[in-house]
Scaffold this motif. Sequence first.
Motif, PDB file in Angstrom:
ATOM      1  N   ILE A 312       1.342 -81.628  92.263  1.00 51.93           N
ATOM      2  CA  ILE A 312      -0.078 -81.702  91.946  1.00 51.93           C
ATOM      3  C   ILE A 312      -0.535 -83.126  92.235  1.00 51.93           C
ATOM      4  O   ILE A 312       0.048 -84.097  91.726  1.00 51.93           O
ATOM      5  CB  ILE A 312      -0.341 -81.331  90.475  1.00 51.93           C
ATOM      6  N   LEU A 313      -1.544 -83.257  93.078  1.00 47.73           N
ATOM      7  CA  LEU A 313      -2.049 -84.567  93.484  1.00 47.73           C
ATOM      8  C   LEU A 313      -3.351 -84.862  92.757  1.00 47.73           C
ATOM      9  O   LEU A 313      -4.262 -84.033  92.721  1.00 47.73           O
ATOM     10  CB  LEU A 313      -2.282 -84.598  94.995  1.00 47.73           C
ATOM     11  N   LYS A 314      -3.424 -86.054  92.174  1.00 44.66           N
ATOM     12  CA  LYS A 314      -4.623 -86.459  91.443  1.00 44.66           C
ATOM     13  C   LYS A 314      -4.782 -87.970  91.534  1.00 44.66           C
ATOM     14  O   LYS A 314      -3.885 -88.724  91.133  1.00 44.66           O
ATOM     15  CB  LYS A 314      -4.507 -86.026  89.972  1.00 44.66           C
ATOM     16  N   ASP A 315      -5.906 -88.411  92.076  1.00 43.31           N
ATOM     17  CA  ASP A 315      -6.195 -89.846  92.193  1.00 43.31           C
ATOM     18  C   ASP A 315      -5.059 -90.588  92.887  1.00 43.31           C
ATOM     19  O   ASP A 315      -4.544 -91.604  92.392  1.00 43.31           O
ATOM     20  CB  ASP A 315      -6.458 -90.458  90.810  1.00 43.31           C
ATOM     21  N   ALA A 316      -4.650 -90.055  94.021  1.00 41.45           N
ATOM     22  CA  ALA A 316      -3.623 -90.670  94.875  1.00 41.45           C
ATOM     23  C   ALA A 316      -2.253 -90.753  94.206  1.00 41.45           C
ATOM     24  O   ALA A 316      -1.399 -91.543  94.614  1.00 41.45           O
ATOM     25  CB  ALA A 316      -4.064 -92.059  95.329  1.00 41.45           C
ATOM     26  N   LYS A 317      -2.030 -89.932  93.173  1.00 44.02           N
ATOM     27  CA  LYS A 317      -0.731 -89.896  92.514  1.00 44.02           C
ATOM     28  C   LYS A 317      -0.231 -88.461  92.453  1.00 44.02           C
ATOM     29  O   LYS A 317      -1.017 -87.526  92.254  1.00 44.02           O
ATOM     30  CB  LYS A 317      -0.821 -90.482  91.105  1.00 44.02           C
ATOM     31  N   ALA A 318       1.082 -88.288  92.617  1.00 45.77           N
ATOM     32  CA  ALA A 318       1.679 -86.955  92.584  1.00 45.77           C
ATOM     33  C   ALA A 318       2.390 -86.722  91.253  1.00 45.77           C
ATOM     34  O   ALA A 318       2.980 -87.646  90.670  1.00 45.77           O
ATOM     35  CB  ALA A 318       2.662 -86.794  93.734  1.00 45.77           C
ATOM     36  N   TYR A 319       2.331 -85.474  90.797  1.00 45.41           N
ATOM     37  CA  TYR A 319       3.020 -85.053  89.573  1.00 45.41           C
ATOM     38  C   TYR A 319       3.853 -83.815  89.897  1.00 45.41           C
ATOM     39  O   TYR A 319       3.441 -82.960  90.693  1.00 45.41           O
ATOM     40  CB  TYR A 319       2.021 -84.708  88.463  1.00 45.41           C
ATOM     41  N   GLY A 320       5.019 -83.725  89.284  1.00 40.40           N
ATOM     42  CA  GLY A 320       5.833 -82.530  89.439  1.00 40.40           C
ATOM     43  C   GLY A 320       5.358 -81.443  88.491  1.00 40.40           C
ATOM     44  O   GLY A 320       5.070 -81.713  87.318  1.00 40.40           O
ATOM     45  N   PHE A 321       5.264 -80.233  88.992  1.00 42.33           N
ATOM     46  CA  PHE A 321       4.843 -79.089  88.174  1.00 42.33           C
ATOM     47  C   PHE A 321       5.971 -78.068  88.177  1.00 42.33           C
ATOM     48  O   PHE A 321       6.420 -77.623  89.236  1.00 42.33           O
ATOM     49  CB  PHE A 321       3.568 -78.469  88.740  1.00 42.33           C
ATOM     50  N   LEU A 322       6.455 -77.722  86.992  1.00 39.21           N
ATOM     51  CA  LEU A 322       7.542 -76.749  86.857  1.00 39.21           C
ATOM     52  C   LEU A 322       7.083 -75.636  85.927  1.00 39.21           C
ATOM     53  O   LEU A 322       6.812 -75.872  84.747  1.00 39.21           O
ATOM     54  CB  LEU A 322       8.796 -77.418  86.299  1.00 39.21           C
ATOM     55  N   GLN A 323       6.991 -74.443  86.465  1.00 35.25           N
ATOM     56  CA  GLN A 323       6.545 -73.285  85.693  1.00 35.25           C
ATOM     57  C   GLN A 323       7.735 -72.359  85.460  1.00 35.25           C
ATOM     58  O   GLN A 323       8.407 -71.938  86.405  1.00 35.25           O
ATOM     59  CB  GLN A 323       5.452 -72.545  86.465  1.00 35.25           C
ATOM     60  N   VAL A 324       7.998 -72.060  84.189  1.00 32.36           N
ATOM     61  CA  VAL A 324       9.092 -71.153  83.821  1.00 32.36           C
ATOM     62  C   VAL A 324       8.467 -69.989  83.058  1.00 32.36           C
ATOM     63  O   VAL A 324       8.039 -70.145  81.915  1.00 32.36           O
ATOM     64  CB  VAL A 324      10.159 -71.866  82.967  1.00 32.36           C
ATOM     65  N   ASN A 325       8.406 -68.828  83.694  1.00 31.10           N
ATOM     66  CA  ASN A 325       7.680 -67.688  83.133  1.00 31.10           C
ATOM     67  C   ASN A 325       8.545 -66.730  82.331  1.00 31.10           C
ATOM     68  O   ASN A 325       8.020 -65.799  81.713  1.00 31.10           O
ATOM     69  CB  ASN A 325       6.984 -66.907  84.249  1.00 31.10           C
ATOM     70  N   SER A 326       9.862 -66.929  82.349  1.00 35.35           N
ATOM     71  CA  SER A 326      10.741 -66.034  81.599  1.00 35.35           C
ATOM     72  C   SER A 326      12.116 -66.670  81.452  1.00 35.35           C
ATOM     73  O   SER A 326      12.537 -67.462  82.298  1.00 35.35           O
ATOM     74  CB  SER A 326      10.878 -64.686  82.317  1.00 35.35           C
ATOM     75  N   PHE A 327      12.803 -66.308  80.370  1.00 36.55           N
ATOM     76  CA  PHE A 327      14.211 -66.672  80.188  1.00 36.55           C
ATOM     77  C   PHE A 327      15.101 -65.431  80.276  1.00 36.55           C
ATOM     78  O   PHE A 327      16.248 -65.463  79.837  1.00 36.55           O
ATOM     79  CB  PHE A 327      14.416 -67.337  78.825  1.00 36.55           C
ATOM     80  N   SER A 328      14.580 -64.355  80.828  1.00 33.21           N
ATOM     81  CA  SER A 328      15.300 -63.080  80.766  1.00 33.21           C
ATOM     82  C   SER A 328      16.026 -62.700  82.050  1.00 33.21           C
ATOM     83  O   SER A 328      16.753 -61.711  82.074  1.00 33.21           O
ATOM     84  CB  SER A 328      14.326 -61.953  80.401  1.00 33.21           C
ATOM     85  N   VAL A 329      15.831 -63.458  83.127  1.00 34.03           N
ATOM     86  CA  VAL A 329      16.414 -63.083  84.420  1.00 34.03           C
ATOM     87  C   VAL A 329      17.484 -64.100  84.808  1.00 34.03           C
ATOM     88  O   VAL A 329      17.194 -65.287  84.947  1.00 34.03           O
ATOM     89  CB  VAL A 329      15.334 -63.001  85.517  1.00 34.03           C
ATOM     90  N   ARG A 330      18.694 -63.645  85.000  1.00 33.59           N
ATOM     91  CA  ARG A 330      19.806 -64.549  85.308  1.00 33.59           C
ATOM     92  C   ARG A 330      19.895 -64.906  86.784  1.00 33.59           C
ATOM     93  O   ARG A 330      20.296 -65.998  87.146  1.00 33.59           O
ATOM     94  CB  ARG A 330      21.133 -63.915  84.873  1.00 33.59           C
ATOM     95  N   GLU A 331      19.530 -63.978  87.655  1.00 33.78           N
ATOM     96  CA  GLU A 331      19.698 -64.166  89.096  1.00 33.78           C
ATOM     97  C   GLU A 331      18.333 -64.128  89.772  1.00 33.78           C
ATOM     98  O   GLU A 331      17.585 -63.161  89.620  1.00 33.78           O
ATOM     99  CB  GLU A 331      20.600 -63.062  89.654  1.00 33.78           C
ATOM    100  N   LEU A 332      18.006 -65.180  90.533  1.00 32.32           N
ATOM    101  CA  LEU A 332      16.683 -65.306  91.139  1.00 32.32           C
ATOM    102  C   LEU A 332      16.784 -65.305  92.662  1.00 32.32           C
ATOM    103  O   LEU A 332      17.827 -65.629  93.239  1.00 32.32           O
ATOM    104  CB  LEU A 332      16.013 -66.595  90.665  1.00 32.32           C
ATOM    105  N   PHE A 333      15.646 -64.980  93.299  1.00 29.63           N
ATOM    106  CA  PHE A 333      15.628 -64.823  94.749  1.00 29.63           C
ATOM    107  C   PHE A 333      14.437 -65.558  95.364  1.00 29.63           C
ATOM    108  O   PHE A 333      13.342 -65.576  94.813  1.00 29.63           O
ATOM    109  CB  PHE A 333      15.540 -63.340  95.116  1.00 29.63           C
ATOM    110  N   LYS A 334      14.690 -66.142  96.540  1.00 31.76           N
ATOM    111  CA  LYS A 334      13.644 -66.765  97.357  1.00 31.76           C
ATOM    112  C   LYS A 334      13.948 -66.408  98.800  1.00 31.76           C
ATOM    113  O   LYS A 334      14.855 -66.979  99.404  1.00 31.76           O
ATOM    114  CB  LYS A 334      13.616 -68.281  97.154  1.00 31.76           C
TER     115      LYS A 334
END
Length: 584
Positions: A312-334
Amino acid sequence: MIKLLAGIMLAWNVFAVDKTAFSGSKFFYYDSADRVEILTDIYKQTKSEYALWEIKKKRIGVDGDKVFKDAIAKELQIGDVTTPLLQSRANLDYLSRVKETIAKFQDTHFGMNPVISAPWVLTGLDTKLVEGKILVTGFYDKVIQKTIQMSDDGATIASIALGDEIISVNGVSAVENAQSFEKYVDGSSIGFRKNQAGGYVMARYFAYPTKPYADVEVKIAKTKKTVRVRLPWYASDNTKRKDALFYFKETGFPSLADLRIKWNAKLRTWEKDKSLKFRGSNGAGLPSGAIELENWKSAATGGSTIVRSALILKDAKAYGFLQVNSFSVRELFKAEEKKDFISAIRGAVKYFKEQDLQMILDIRNNGGGNGNFPEQVLSLITEEGKTYQNTTWAKRITRYVRQFIDYYLTDELYREISNEEFWQEMIDQIYVAVSENSNHTPAITEGVVEADKLVGGYDKKIVALISPSCISACDIMSMLLKDSKRATLIGTTANGTGAGYWSNDKLSTNFEDRYHIFKTNIPNSLFGYPGAAGTAVYGADSAYELNSENRPVIADVEYIQTKNDFLNDSEDWIEKAIEVLKAE
């Protein structure tokens, strides 16, 4: 011989069931005897196995005995009906009354569901409680388009847009309408109950309307005018409940079955299509203006987003954004790639560390899951050399819990539920509690949380976004962040659960009544806030003192979501997060 026959007849009378199997000709009708027996089954099993039975009475004044006795007395006062139409409605009303009874326990983890699921009815509008108003936050486009086509109010209905306010339904204010549904919500906090109830104004699966339409007043934001429209209630077709299908057909509710098709232009044929084409905001999407890095999903083809990282870019600075929507899935796919849950998060944290980025951790809509994952996530963001206290766990001593002892060595149950060392400590405490006739074990902890070795410590500032939809394992995550002060929490509160399930196929928490009308999982394990450092087993009353049920984590910085958050993908949430990061 006479004495023998008399004995046989006496035994027969003791075990005889004064009940016909022919109650209801078109479907199984729950008459008074059925309703009372079903509630009695639920009452006995809940009192016997529910981990929070005593805690609820002490903490929020919910007397389980009174709750069920009042419900049974109410059923005894409701007479039986004879015609199929009245019987179908009576069945549906009974489902709602049982839901209301269980909701009195105010526990998000404890609900009672029909074995044959209750169908939804909906108007095509999705609503939420936002800033004290009931706003339109989404559309089921197939439903709305059908209504527009067949309605004299079509042009007016078509003018309704995201963010417009529902003023009233059938002459009752929309806010009052929502409040009337709070009593049906299984919720460990008032914030969660209110939020859920706001979504039931235009779509629900209980407290069914008696007419197949709703007269709705809507304030159009664009014109600032209030319009009145009549919206049909569409009944879901994806149910096997014969009573519901009969009732909806006989009372003229249009069916969603007619909408579950689409035109295949290439093959020039109609095909089945279950989707109702939802359009709107659910709060779990990519924030406005964010640049997505990775999106790990629950399935190789499609699936929902479980872990998402972005810049996320704001006023020439970057921030890391980490969204975790569940703790119920052990194996993930991309795409073609596969990772375990913790590795997916570890990759994002390592990248943020390499880029020297502060972090916005979004767990607002995390419905929970594996109770061991939060401590591992905290480990990933722990500073090098630091240690933090872990969650606490306890047991109510029930017949079910005592069986853990029997299975412990023979079936190595701990491998499916927890680690061996912690499991042994819990078994020891169950033994002690049984020998001392104590209702609960003391609270115990799995030790401390240390920095993940592969990350090597992450020491940048973190803000975490929470809401009442942060449930169960997400409550645990919020507790760990709050107690460790590793992140500044922004929002209102987390959900406030404090009991879950230790279960497998041998010692299942599943329950069904004798007629298989209702089913549930009865929470059998207590969890709560971290205790004092340097202690593994806490005091005699610590199961109550540390338990988090109905004691939700409170945000450090209060933020109430706005209308703009729904219209522009959490824009104001992110503005507040960056403001807090800059101020620290």
